[in-house]
Design an enzyme around this catalytic site. Structure first.
Site, PDB file in Angstrom:
ATOM      1  N   CYS A 166       0.863  -1.178   0.000  1.00  0.00           N
ATOM      2  CA  CYS A 166       0.000   0.000   0.000  1.00  0.00           C
ATOM      3  C   CYS A 166       0.901   1.230   0.000  1.00  0.00           C
ATOM      4  O   CYS A 166       1.554   1.531   1.001  1.00  0.00           O
ATOM      5  CB  CYS A 166      -0.910   0.006   1.219  1.00  0.00           C
ATOM      6  SG  CYS A 166      -1.908   1.502   1.363  1.00  0.00           S
ATOM      7  N   CYS A 195      -5.048   5.710  -4.401  1.00  0.00           N
ATOM      8  CA  CYS A 195      -4.340   4.457  -4.158  1.00  0.00           C
ATOM      9  C   CYS A 195      -2.900   4.678  -4.597  1.00  0.00           C
ATOM     10  O   CYS A 195      -2.635   4.942  -5.780  1.00  0.00           O
ATOM     11  CB  CYS A 195      -4.983   3.314  -4.949  1.00  0.00           C
ATOM     12  SG  CYS A 195      -4.039   1.769  -4.895  1.00  0.00           S
TER      13      CYS A 195
END
Length: 324
Positions: free
Chosen positions: A76, A226
């Protein structure tokens, strides 16, 4: 059990940080249960995921990421920036190596992206265009700017960084339509193409050296941003000649913006992801996992950092209003 939490965000992709460096607190099953309990935006604190910071045998720290649906992500980018800041401040250092599921990644403090906003650079790698690494079940080795029969008329590039991404360069009309939602739901429900699901990004080139990226994140849904998707999207635009390797690309998203630089060394790639690491709340909560309940013991808002980031949000909105 009473635990300390730090709520944070990268490009308004928000997380809860739990520090387990001195004392591991949870089992594997409990980490998943905790994400389901605390990330729920109606009944919980509300977040896209939990970032668990642990000791590493060979790096400064280890990051594990659990999505709001309880699944674990291999990587992430926005979360890594927040963990980078947390670890660097905890250890009083300006750079660090963070262990993730697939790689040990370099992170470091950088000059502010805007108006004294805490800014960190993180390495996004390893990168693979081989479909087996996503996985994507097609009778070919890679997919570079090609249509997938039966999916849509948009051409896609598939890449793992190392989590899987499907990236399409689209028009203004396409990014404002429901096409992305329909495709994303199709490939993240049981399907023959992506057995493990995939992150789906629509990319709209703006002015030279800038793009807009909107992402449907596997395990989360549409997010403000993201980090790995913005990094992968930058790399794809460089491969397709829209942007240039080794040159900064301003990447706008619904939650703000970051800066990415794609690197190519021989036949390998990596991306620098540079952006905010904003701490918004310091929390203390009492958790009863067996009963699936929690209560606040303390909730402190970090107003200065919240205010600082609003200037970046406004800047991004002004830019996007000109182009979208």
């Amino acid at each position: 059990m009473v635990i300390e939490l730090l709520k944070c965000h990268g490009s308004n992709n928000d997380f809860l940080i739990i520090d387990e460096m001195e004392n591991p607190l949870f089992t594997e099953e409990q980490r998943s249960e905790l994400a389901l309990l605390l990330c729920n935006r109606e009944k919980g604190i509300g977040a896209d995921g939990i970032l668990f910071v642990l000791n590493s045998d060979h790096s400064d720290a280890k990051m594990r990421v659990f999505n709001a649906d309880g699944s674990e992500a291999s990587m992430c980018g926005n979360g890594l920036r927040c963990v980078a800041r947390y670890v660097c401040e905890k250890l009083s250092i300006q750079s660090a190596i963070i262990e993730t599921m697939k790689a040990n990644l370099e992170v470091k403090e950088r000059e502010s992206i805007l108006d004294e906003i805490p800014t960190y650079q993180v390495e996004i790698s390893p990168v693979s265009f081989e479909l087996k690494d996503l996985p994507l079940h097609l009778d070919q080795k890679t997919l570079i700017n090609e249509k997938i029969q039966g999916l849509s008329e948009i051409s896609y590039t598939a890449v793992a960084v190392p989590n899987p991404h499907l990236i399409g360069i689209v028009t203004k009309e396409q990014i404002q339509s429901n096409i992305q939602k329909d495709i994303s739901e199709k490939v993240n429900n049981p399907n023959e193409l992506f057995p493990d699901g995939v992150n789906v990004s629509f990319v709209k080139p703006l002015s030279e050296g800038s793009i807009f990226v909107r992402t449907f994140e596997r395990g989360v849904g549409f997010t403000n941003a993201c980090g790995t998707a913005m990094s992968a999207s930058t790399l794809v635009t460089c491969l397709l000649g829209i942007n240039e390797f080794e040159q900064p690309v301003e990447v706008y998203n619904p939650g703000g913006k970051v800066r990415c630089v794609a690197h190519k060394v021989d036949e390998s790639y990596k991306i620098d992801l540079i952006g905010n690491a904003t701490f918004t709340h310091r929390l203390q909560v009492e958790i009863q996992l067996e009963q699936q309940i929690f209560s606040y013991v303390k909730k402190e808002e970090i107003t200065k950092e919240i205010s600082q980031y609003k200037s970046l949000e406004e800047h991004s909105k002004q830019v996007l209003n000109e182009w979208l």
